[in-house]
Design a protein around this motif. Structure first.
Motif, short mmCIF file in Angstrom:
data_model
loop_
_atom_site.label_atom_id
_atom_site.label_comp_id
_atom_site.label_asym_id
_atom_site.label_seq_id
_atom_site.Cartn_x
_atom_site.Cartn_y
_atom_site.Cartn_z
N ALA A 1 0.44 7.66 3.80
CA ALA A 1 1.62 6.85 4.10
C ALA A 1 2.30 7.36 5.36
O ALA A 1 2.48 8.57 5.52
CB ALA A 1 2.59 6.89 2.93
N HIS A 2 2.63 6.45 6.24
CA HIS A 2 3.43 6.64 7.46
C HIS A 2 2.59 6.95 8.71
O HIS A 2 2.45 6.11 9.57
CB HIS A 2 4.54 7.68 7.27
CG HIS A 2 5.46 7.35 6.14
ND1 HIS A 2 6.10 6.14 6.06
CD2 HIS A 2 5.81 8.02 5.01
CE1 HIS A 2 6.82 6.10 4.96
NE2 HIS A 2 6.66 7.22 4.30
N CYS A 3 2.10 8.18 8.88
CA CYS A 3 1.34 8.54 10.09
C CYS A 3 2.06 8.08 11.35
O CYS A 3 1.49 7.41 12.21
CB CYS A 3 -0.08 7.96 10.02
SG CYS A 3 -1.08 8.69 8.72
N THR B 1 -1.09 10.39 -0.21
CA THR B 1 -0.02 11.33 0.10
C THR B 1 0.76 10.84 1.31
O THR B 1 0.27 10.00 2.08
CB THR B 1 -0.60 12.74 0.35
OG1 THR B 1 0.45 13.69 0.43
CG2 THR B 1 -1.43 12.80 1.62
N HIS B 2 2.00 11.32 1.45
CA HIS B 2 2.74 11.07 2.69
C HIS B 2 2.15 11.96 3.79
O HIS B 2 1.77 13.10 3.52
CB HIS B 2 4.21 11.45 2.52
CG HIS B 2 4.96 10.61 1.51
ND1 HIS B 2 5.29 11.06 0.26
CD2 HIS B 2 5.45 9.35 1.60
CE1 HIS B 2 5.96 10.11 -0.38
NE2 HIS B 2 6.06 9.06 0.39
N ALA B 3 2.13 11.49 5.04
CA ALA B 3 1.58 12.31 6.11
C ALA B 3 2.19 11.96 7.46
O ALA B 3 2.28 10.78 7.83
CB ALA B 3 0.06 12.14 6.18
N ALA C 1 0.80 -1.24 0.00
CA ALA C 1 0.00 0.00 0.00
C ALA C 1 0.83 1.28 0.00
O ALA C 1 0.27 2.37 0.12
CB ALA C 1 -0.96 0.00 1.20
N HIS C 2 2.14 1.17 -0.14
CA HIS C 2 2.95 2.38 -0.35
C HIS C 2 4.32 2.01 -0.89
O HIS C 2 5.10 1.33 -0.21
CB HIS C 2 3.11 3.21 0.93
CG HIS C 2 3.87 4.48 0.71
ND1 HIS C 2 3.36 5.51 -0.06
CD2 HIS C 2 5.11 4.88 1.09
CE1 HIS C 2 4.25 6.49 -0.11
NE2 HIS C 2 5.32 6.13 0.57
N CYS C 3 4.61 2.48 -2.07
CA CYS C 3 5.88 2.12 -2.70
C CYS C 3 6.31 3.21 -3.68
O CYS C 3 5.48 4.05 -4.09
CB CYS C 3 5.71 0.77 -3.42
SG CYS C 3 7.24 0.03 -3.98
N HIS C 4 7.59 3.20 -4.00
CA HIS C 4 8.13 3.99 -5.11
C HIS C 4 9.03 3.03 -5.88
O HIS C 4 10.24 3.00 -5.67
CB HIS C 4 8.93 5.19 -4.60
CG HIS C 4 8.25 5.97 -3.49
ND1 HIS C 4 7.29 6.92 -3.72
CD2 HIS C 4 8.40 5.91 -2.14
CE1 HIS C 4 6.89 7.43 -2.56
NE2 HIS C 4 7.54 6.83 -1.59
N ALA C 5 8.42 2.20 -6.73
CA ALA C 5 9.15 1.07 -7.32
C ALA C 5 10.41 1.53 -8.05
O ALA C 5 11.48 0.92 -7.92
CB ALA C 5 8.23 0.29 -8.26
N THR D 1 6.04 -1.02 1.81
CA THR D 1 7.50 -1.11 1.95
C THR D 1 8.17 0.24 1.88
O THR D 1 9.32 0.37 2.28
CB THR D 1 8.08 -1.96 0.81
OG1 THR D 1 7.67 -1.39 -0.44
CG2 THR D 1 7.62 -3.41 0.92
N ASP D 2 7.45 1.27 1.31
CA ASP D 2 8.10 2.49 0.88
C ASP D 2 9.10 2.11 -0.22
O ASP D 2 9.11 0.98 -0.68
CB ASP D 2 8.76 3.22 2.06
CG ASP D 2 8.75 4.75 1.87
OD1 ASP D 2 8.39 5.23 0.77
OD2 ASP D 2 9.12 5.46 2.81
N GLY D 3 9.93 3.03 -0.67
CA GLY D 3 10.85 2.71 -1.75
C GLY D 3 12.09 1.98 -1.27
O GLY D 3 12.43 2.02 -0.08
ZN LIG Z 1 7.12 7.13 0.41
#
Ligand SMILES: [Zn+2]
Length: 439
Positions: free
Chosen positions: A253-255, A216-218, A68-72, A304-306
């Protein structure tokens, strides 16, 4: 009855909200959808007419994972910048991205990242990156689903351009990919600290007009919370809520840094939190209050994030961390249960995509996105409970077969649509230029 595919003799973990496990079972698939989930003995009729029968003996059959959150495409920068907190780290990352990225290199990085994801059993990914059309092209090349769309960023960023050009790119993305069954079209402003209120609202309005997703990142760091509080007189989640950006089609993403009221806002609005434990630990961002979010009823998915912030795109590591990190942090062994953790990579991930009716579980009528996990390995026996096995001892290399819409896109640990060696060689040729960007 014509059947395209039957998988039999597997241990079925359906992730259907009822904890259904079939010790010796499988599925039948027709037209890309699951038509039967049953014990192997009850699949006999389907096998009679099946074009393909796969023997799942020695494997767990489960839904494909949702990241649910990546920058491949950031996989191109894996390991380039290390041991810095987010803010100075971002400055170096953005320098490298600015020097290297164009549509061709973004495609190359997306193929690299998507290959890692698909080979490890991720069948859908929510991916935020420049040139999202190239991300789609890469995902389609390999045969996986992707949620992505127009990036919003108030500075020039990688692509240059102003708000008008970002709006046009976002609209063009919906025109090209809206309604496709392998693309969940979205708008993706980078964050409240890089995108002003009016531009955040513009991004949300485009998503709304097309019934798309918004991500969005938050609240990734304490510094971000302080920055937004200083600029707008509200904390990050209050700020996003005040702008009316949060609902069940929004994924944040994150929180990591939230107070109680911000958690309540997320629960009230139905927004998804994408938890990225590896990235948060490595960038020293902190530990998100996931047990409190789960108690409040927040939809928590996992990412995973990037690979630039976590060095790989390992959803199995993310899963194991989600189930263990919070036990240690709170000194409560039930802080995140095994079932809750597994839901984060299946059902709640599907909910983040707005696709609970189609993805996230093995049930009749759902899309046949499924994986076979090898459990005849020294680290996998004995196997008393397949759910605990998936959460605490499965490695990404245990994923041997992946199906998306019933298509066999990974067979015996190999991509079926693409020879990955070409991609690896191309990345190797580019690597010296990438290294030179921060020299
Ligand atoms: Zn990210």
């Amino acid at each position: 009855m014509n059947v395209d595919l039957v998988i039999r003799n597997a241990i079925v973990v359906a992730c259907d909200g009822k904890n259904t496990v079939i010790k010796d079972g499988g599925v039948a698939v027709q037209g890309g959808r699951i038509t039967q989930v049953a014990a192997s003995a009850d699949l006999a009729a389907a096998i009679q007419s099946a074009k393909t029968v796969v023997d799942g003996a020695g494997h767990i059959l489960m839904p494909g994972l949702v990241n649910a959150h990546c920058h491949a495409a950031d996989s191109l920068f894996r390991g380039l910048v290390e041991d810095l907190p987010l803010e100075p780290w971002l400055q170096k990352v953005w320098t490298a991205e600015g020097a290297i990225l164009n549509p061709q290199t973004s495609y190359l990085g997306s193929v690299l990242g998507c290959a890692e994801l698909l080979l490890s059993g991720v069948t859908s990914v929510m991916d935020m990156f420049w040139y999202p059309g190239e991300t789609v092209r890469a995902a389609r090349k390999l045969g996986m689903r992707v949620a992505t769309g127009g990036i919003f960023f108030d500075g020039p960023g990688v692509t240059g351009g102003d708000l008008d050009s970002r709006i046009k790119a976002a609209e063009d993305f919906f025109a090209a990919f809206g309604g496709a069954d392998d693309v969940f079209a979205a708008t993706m402003p980078h964050g409240a600290y890089t995108v002003g209120p009016e531009n955040l609202k513009a991004a949300r309005a485009i998503a709304d007009r097309h019934g798309g997703l918004f991500s969005t990142h938050a609240a990734e760091t304490k510094a971000e919370q302080d920055d937004i509080q200083g600029r707008y007189g509200r904390s990050v989640i209050r700020h996003l809520d005040h702008l009316d950006l949060l609902d069940e089609r929004a994924t944040l993403a994150h929180c990591v840094h939230l107070d109680d009221e911000e958690i309540d806002i997320l629960a009230r609005t139905g927004a998804t939190v994408s938890h990225n434990p590896m990235s948060n630990l490595k960038l020293a961002s902190g530990i998100a209050r996931i047990p409190d979010m789960l108690s409040a009823g927040v939809n928590v998915a996992l990412g995973t994030d990037g690979a630039i912030s976590g060095n790989d795109l390992d959803m199995w590591l993310a899963l194991r961390m989600a189930a263990t990190l919070h036990k240690g942090a709170t000194q409560r062994a039930d802080a995140v249960s095994t079932i809750e953790a597994l839901a984060m990579v299946t059902t709640t991930g599907a909910r983040a995509l707005g696709a609970s009716d189609r993805l996230g579980s093995l049930e009749t009528g759902k899309l046949a996105d499924m994986i076979l996990v090898d459990v005849r390995r020294p680290h996998a026996v004995p196997l008393f409970d397949p759910v605990t096995h998936l959460v605490y001892s499965t490695a990404k290399s245990d994923v041997r077969h992946v199906f998306v819409g019933g298509e066999h896109v990974v067979r015996d640990g190999q991509l079926t649509r693409h020879s990955i060696d070409e991609t690896l060689d191309e990345v190797a040729r580019l690597a010296p230029r990438i290294a030179a960007t921060i020299a």
